[in-house]
Design a protein around this motif. Sequence first.
Motif, PDB file in Angstrom:
ATOM      1  N   VAL A 214       0.840  -1.207   0.000  1.00  0.00           N
ATOM      2  CA  VAL A 214       0.000   0.000   0.000  1.00  0.00           C
ATOM      3  C   VAL A 214       0.872   1.253   0.000  1.00  0.00           C
ATOM      4  O   VAL A 214       0.589   2.221  -0.712  1.00  0.00           O
ATOM      5  CB  VAL A 214      -0.963  -0.023   1.210  1.00  0.00           C
ATOM      6  CG1 VAL A 214      -1.671   1.299   1.375  1.00  0.00           C
ATOM      7  CG2 VAL A 214      -1.962  -1.163   1.063  1.00  0.00           C
ATOM      8  N   ARG A 215       1.950   1.230   0.756  1.00  0.00           N
ATOM      9  CA  ARG A 215       2.862   2.388   0.804  1.00  0.00           C
ATOM     10  C   ARG A 215       3.446   2.669  -0.584  1.00  0.00           C
ATOM     11  O   ARG A 215       3.512   3.810  -1.026  1.00  0.00           O
ATOM     12  CB  ARG A 215       3.972   2.123   1.816  1.00  0.00           C
ATOM     13  CG  ARG A 215       4.913   3.293   1.981  1.00  0.00           C
ATOM     14  CD  ARG A 215       5.953   3.018   3.034  1.00  0.00           C
ATOM     15  NE  ARG A 215       5.293   3.013   4.340  1.00  0.00           N
ATOM     16  CZ  ARG A 215       5.861   2.584   5.440  1.00  0.00           C
ATOM     17  NH1 ARG A 215       7.094   2.114   5.413  1.00  0.00           N
ATOM     18  NH2 ARG A 215       5.226   2.620   6.584  1.00  0.00           N
ATOM     19  N   PHE A 216       3.870   1.609  -1.273  1.00  0.00           N
ATOM     20  CA  PHE A 216       4.405   1.779  -2.628  1.00  0.00           C
ATOM     21  C   PHE A 216       3.341   2.343  -3.568  1.00  0.00           C
ATOM     22  O   PHE A 216       3.621   3.239  -4.372  1.00  0.00           O
ATOM     23  CB  PHE A 216       4.920   0.438  -3.171  1.00  0.00           C
ATOM     24  CG  PHE A 216       6.353   0.156  -2.852  1.00  0.00           C
ATOM     25  CD1 PHE A 216       7.361   0.435  -3.754  1.00  0.00           C
ATOM     26  CD2 PHE A 216       6.700  -0.413  -1.638  1.00  0.00           C
ATOM     27  CE1 PHE A 216       8.685   0.161  -3.465  1.00  0.00           C
ATOM     28  CE2 PHE A 216       8.023  -0.695  -1.328  1.00  0.00           C
ATOM     29  CZ  PHE A 216       9.019  -0.404  -2.244  1.00  0.00           C
TER      30      PHE A 216
ATOM     31  N   TYR B 114       4.142  -6.589  -3.913  1.00  0.00           N
ATOM     32  CA  TYR B 114       4.259  -6.676  -2.459  1.00  0.00           C
ATOM     33  C   TYR B 114       2.909  -6.948  -1.792  1.00  0.00           C
ATOM     34  O   TYR B 114       2.851  -7.602  -0.759  1.00  0.00           O
ATOM     35  CB  TYR B 114       4.888  -5.411  -1.887  1.00  0.00           C
ATOM     36  CG  TYR B 114       6.376  -5.286  -2.151  1.00  0.00           C
ATOM     37  CD1 TYR B 114       7.216  -6.398  -2.143  1.00  0.00           C
ATOM     38  CD2 TYR B 114       6.947  -4.046  -2.386  1.00  0.00           C
ATOM     39  CE1 TYR B 114       8.576  -6.275  -2.367  1.00  0.00           C
ATOM     40  CE2 TYR B 114       8.308  -3.912  -2.602  1.00  0.00           C
ATOM     41  CZ  TYR B 114       9.126  -5.030  -2.596  1.00  0.00           C
ATOM     42  OH  TYR B 114      10.464  -4.903  -2.811  1.00  0.00           O
ATOM     43  N   HIS B 115       1.844  -6.465  -2.387  1.00  0.00           N
ATOM     44  CA  HIS B 115       0.511  -6.739  -1.837  1.00  0.00           C
ATOM     45  C   HIS B 115       0.108  -8.195  -2.079  1.00  0.00           C
ATOM     46  O   HIS B 115      -0.446  -8.845  -1.193  1.00  0.00           O
ATOM     47  CB  HIS B 115      -0.515  -5.788  -2.454  1.00  0.00           C
ATOM     48  CG  HIS B 115      -1.890  -5.977  -1.908  1.00  0.00           C
ATOM     49  ND1 HIS B 115      -2.255  -5.559  -0.650  1.00  0.00           N
ATOM     50  CD2 HIS B 115      -2.988  -6.561  -2.444  1.00  0.00           C
ATOM     51  CE1 HIS B 115      -3.511  -5.882  -0.431  1.00  0.00           C
ATOM     52  NE2 HIS B 115      -3.987  -6.488  -1.510  1.00  0.00           N
TER      53      HIS B 115
ATOM     54  N   PHE C 168       2.113 -10.711  -2.554  1.00  0.00           N
ATOM     55  CA  PHE C 168       3.059 -11.602  -1.885  1.00  0.00           C
ATOM     56  C   PHE C 168       3.536 -10.920  -0.607  1.00  0.00           C
ATOM     57  O   PHE C 168       4.627 -10.362  -0.553  1.00  0.00           O
ATOM     58  CB  PHE C 168       4.233 -11.935  -2.814  1.00  0.00           C
ATOM     59  CG  PHE C 168       3.799 -12.650  -4.061  1.00  0.00           C
ATOM     60  CD1 PHE C 168       3.659 -14.033  -4.074  1.00  0.00           C
ATOM     61  CD2 PHE C 168       3.504 -11.937  -5.216  1.00  0.00           C
ATOM     62  CE1 PHE C 168       3.246 -14.695  -5.222  1.00  0.00           C
ATOM     63  CE2 PHE C 168       3.086 -12.583  -6.370  1.00  0.00           C
ATOM     64  CZ  PHE C 168       2.955 -13.974  -6.369  1.00  0.00           C
ATOM     65  N   PRO C 169       2.694 -10.938   0.421  1.00  0.00           N
ATOM     66  CA  PRO C 169       2.998 -10.188   1.652  1.00  0.00           C
ATOM     67  C   PRO C 169       4.304 -10.584   2.318  1.00  0.00           C
ATOM     68  O   PRO C 169       4.911  -9.768   3.004  1.00  0.00           O
ATOM     69  CB  PRO C 169       1.798 -10.457   2.557  1.00  0.00           C
ATOM     70  CG  PRO C 169       0.986 -11.508   1.901  1.00  0.00           C
ATOM     71  CD  PRO C 169       1.416 -11.631   0.484  1.00  0.00           C
ATOM     72  N   GLN C 170       4.764 -11.816   2.107  1.00  0.00           N
ATOM     73  CA  GLN C 170       6.045 -12.203   2.690  1.00  0.00           C
ATOM     74  C   GLN C 170       7.180 -11.385   2.079  1.00  0.00           C
ATOM     75  O   GLN C 170       8.168 -11.086   2.760  1.00  0.00           O
ATOM     76  CB  GLN C 170       6.298 -13.716   2.550  1.00  0.00           C
ATOM     77  CG  GLN C 170       6.452 -14.225   1.126  1.00  0.00           C
ATOM     78  CD  GLN C 170       5.155 -14.510   0.396  1.00  0.00           C
ATOM     79  OE1 GLN C 170       4.074 -14.064   0.783  1.00  0.00           O
ATOM     80  NE2 GLN C 170       5.254 -15.254  -0.697  1.00  0.00           N
ATOM     81  N   ALA C 171       7.070 -10.985   0.850  1.00  0.00           N
ATOM     82  CA  ALA C 171       8.071 -10.107   0.224  1.00  0.00           C
ATOM     83  C   ALA C 171       7.898  -8.679   0.726  1.00  0.00           C
ATOM     84  O   ALA C 171       8.872  -7.990   1.022  1.00  0.00           O
ATOM     85  CB  ALA C 171       7.952 -10.160  -1.299  1.00  0.00           C
ATOM     86  N   GLY C 172       6.659  -8.235   0.836  1.00  0.00           N
ATOM     87  CA  GLY C 172       6.393  -6.875   1.298  1.00  0.00           C
ATOM     88  C   GLY C 172       6.756  -6.646   2.748  1.00  0.00           C
ATOM     89  O   GLY C 172       7.076  -5.526   3.143  1.00  0.00           O
TER      90      GLY C 172
END
Length: 136
Positions: free
Chosen positions: A3-5, A53-54, A56-60
Amino acid sequence: MGVRFIKISVLYFVLGVCIGMGMSMTHQFALTPVHVHINLLGWTALTLAGIIYHLFPQAGASKLAKVHFWLHNVGLPFMMIGLAVQLLAGVEMVPLIALGGTMVVAGVIVFAVNVFKRVQAPAVDAAAGEEQSPSM
Protein backbone atom coordinates in the motif's frame (compact mmCIF):
# COMPACT_ATOMS: atom_id res chain seq x y z
CA MET A 1 4.56 -2.09 2.12
CA GLY A 2 2.44 -2.75 -0.93
CA VAL A 3 0.00 0.00 0.00
CA ARG A 4 2.86 2.39 0.80
CA PHE A 5 4.40 1.78 -2.63
CA ILE A 6 1.07 2.29 -4.37
CA LYS A 7 0.31 5.51 -2.50
CA ILE A 8 3.69 7.09 -3.21
CA SER A 9 3.43 5.99 -6.85
CA VAL A 10 0.23 8.02 -7.14
CA LEU A 11 2.12 11.12 -5.96
CA TYR A 12 4.68 10.55 -8.71
CA PHE A 13 1.81 10.11 -11.18
CA VAL A 14 0.28 13.45 -10.19
CA LEU A 15 3.69 15.15 -10.45
CA GLY A 16 4.43 13.53 -13.81
CA VAL A 17 1.16 14.52 -15.42
CA CYS A 18 1.42 18.05 -14.01
CA ILE A 19 4.87 18.42 -15.57
CA GLY A 20 3.45 17.10 -18.84
CA MET A 21 0.51 19.49 -18.70
CA GLY A 22 2.80 22.43 -17.94
CA MET A 23 5.02 21.55 -20.89
CA SER A 24 2.05 21.23 -23.23
CA MET A 25 0.55 24.54 -22.07
CA THR A 26 3.81 26.47 -22.51
CA HIS A 27 5.11 24.54 -25.53
CA GLN A 28 8.41 24.20 -23.65
CA PHE A 29 9.46 20.58 -23.65
CA ALA A 30 12.88 20.75 -21.98
CA LEU A 31 11.64 18.66 -19.05
CA THR A 32 10.47 15.74 -21.20
CA PRO A 33 13.15 13.40 -19.77
CA VAL A 34 12.08 14.33 -16.21
CA HIS A 35 8.40 13.80 -17.10
CA VAL A 36 9.12 10.40 -18.64
CA HIS A 37 11.36 9.16 -15.80
CA ILE A 38 8.92 10.25 -13.09
CA ASN A 39 6.07 8.48 -14.85
CA LEU A 40 8.06 5.31 -15.56
CA LEU A 41 10.24 4.94 -12.44
CA GLY A 42 7.84 6.68 -10.07
CA TRP A 43 4.32 5.85 -11.18
CA THR A 44 4.65 2.64 -13.19
CA ALA A 45 7.54 0.83 -11.49
CA LEU A 46 6.42 1.63 -7.95
CA THR A 47 2.80 0.73 -8.68
CA LEU A 48 3.88 -2.65 -10.02
CA ALA A 49 6.19 -3.20 -7.03
CA GLY A 50 3.32 -2.29 -4.72
CA ILE A 51 1.01 -4.77 -6.40
CA ILE A 52 3.66 -7.50 -6.12
CA TYR A 53 4.26 -6.68 -2.46
CA HIS A 54 0.51 -6.74 -1.84
CA LEU A 55 0.01 -10.07 -3.60
CA PHE A 56 3.06 -11.60 -1.89
CA PRO A 57 3.00 -10.19 1.65
CA GLN A 58 6.04 -12.20 2.69
CA ALA A 59 8.07 -10.11 0.22
CA GLY A 60 6.39 -6.87 1.30
CA ALA A 61 7.04 -7.56 4.98
CA SER A 62 10.76 -8.11 4.47
CA LYS A 63 13.59 -5.74 5.30
CA LEU A 64 14.48 -5.83 1.59
CA ALA A 65 11.14 -4.17 0.74
CA LYS A 66 11.93 -1.32 3.13
CA VAL A 67 15.43 -0.92 1.70
CA HIS A 68 13.93 -0.91 -1.81
CA PHE A 69 11.39 1.74 -0.80
CA TRP A 70 13.97 4.13 0.63
CA LEU A 71 16.61 3.69 -2.06
CA HIS A 72 14.05 4.25 -4.80
CA ASN A 73 12.28 7.17 -3.13
CA VAL A 74 15.42 9.05 -2.13
CA GLY A 75 17.28 8.30 -5.35
CA LEU A 76 14.53 9.23 -7.80
CA PRO A 77 14.01 12.78 -6.48
CA PHE A 78 17.79 13.37 -6.39
CA MET A 79 18.09 12.19 -9.98
CA MET A 80 15.07 14.18 -11.21
CA ILE A 81 15.98 17.42 -9.41
CA GLY A 82 19.52 17.17 -10.76
CA LEU A 83 18.26 16.47 -14.27
CA ALA A 84 15.73 19.33 -14.14
CA VAL A 85 18.34 21.83 -12.97
CA GLN A 86 20.76 20.67 -15.64
CA LEU A 87 18.13 20.91 -18.38
CA LEU A 88 16.68 24.27 -17.31
CA ALA A 89 19.74 26.11 -16.00
CA GLY A 90 22.54 24.42 -17.90
CA VAL A 91 24.35 23.73 -14.63
CA GLU A 92 26.26 20.45 -14.64
CA MET A 93 24.51 18.20 -12.12
CA VAL A 94 26.11 14.92 -13.13
CA PRO A 95 27.16 13.93 -9.58
CA LEU A 96 23.63 14.38 -8.20
CA ILE A 97 22.05 12.65 -11.20
CA ALA A 98 24.54 9.78 -10.90
CA LEU A 99 24.00 9.44 -7.15
CA GLY A 100 20.23 9.35 -7.54
CA GLY A 101 20.39 7.00 -10.50
CA THR A 102 22.71 4.65 -8.64
CA MET A 103 20.34 4.61 -5.67
CA VAL A 104 17.38 3.77 -7.92
CA VAL A 105 19.31 0.99 -9.66
CA ALA A 106 20.39 -0.39 -6.28
CA GLY A 107 16.75 -0.29 -5.14
CA VAL A 108 15.64 -2.18 -8.23
CA ILE A 109 18.34 -4.80 -7.66
CA VAL A 110 17.18 -5.17 -4.03
CA PHE A 111 13.62 -5.57 -5.36
CA ALA A 112 14.76 -8.28 -7.77
CA VAL A 113 16.57 -10.16 -4.99
CA ASN A 114 13.47 -9.88 -2.81
CA VAL A 115 11.22 -11.22 -5.57
CA PHE A 116 13.49 -14.18 -6.27
CA LYS A 117 13.82 -14.97 -2.56
CA ARG A 118 10.23 -14.54 -1.43
CA VAL A 119 7.78 -14.62 -4.33
CA GLN A 120 6.64 -18.19 -4.84
CA ALA A 121 3.62 -19.90 -6.29
CA PRO A 122 1.43 -21.42 -3.60
CA ALA A 123 1.99 -25.12 -3.06
CA VAL A 124 -0.82 -27.31 -4.38
CA ASP A 125 -2.07 -30.27 -2.36
CA ALA A 126 -2.43 -32.81 -5.17
CA ALA A 127 -4.76 -35.06 -3.18
CA ALA A 128 -7.18 -32.30 -2.27
CA GLY A 129 -6.57 -30.13 -5.34
CA GLU A 130 -6.28 -27.12 -3.03
CA GLU A 131 -3.65 -24.44 -2.78
CA GLN A 132 -1.55 -24.46 0.37
CA SER A 133 0.39 -21.52 1.70
CA PRO A 134 4.04 -21.67 0.61
CA SER A 135 6.59 -22.66 3.19
CA MET A 136 9.64 -20.50 3.67
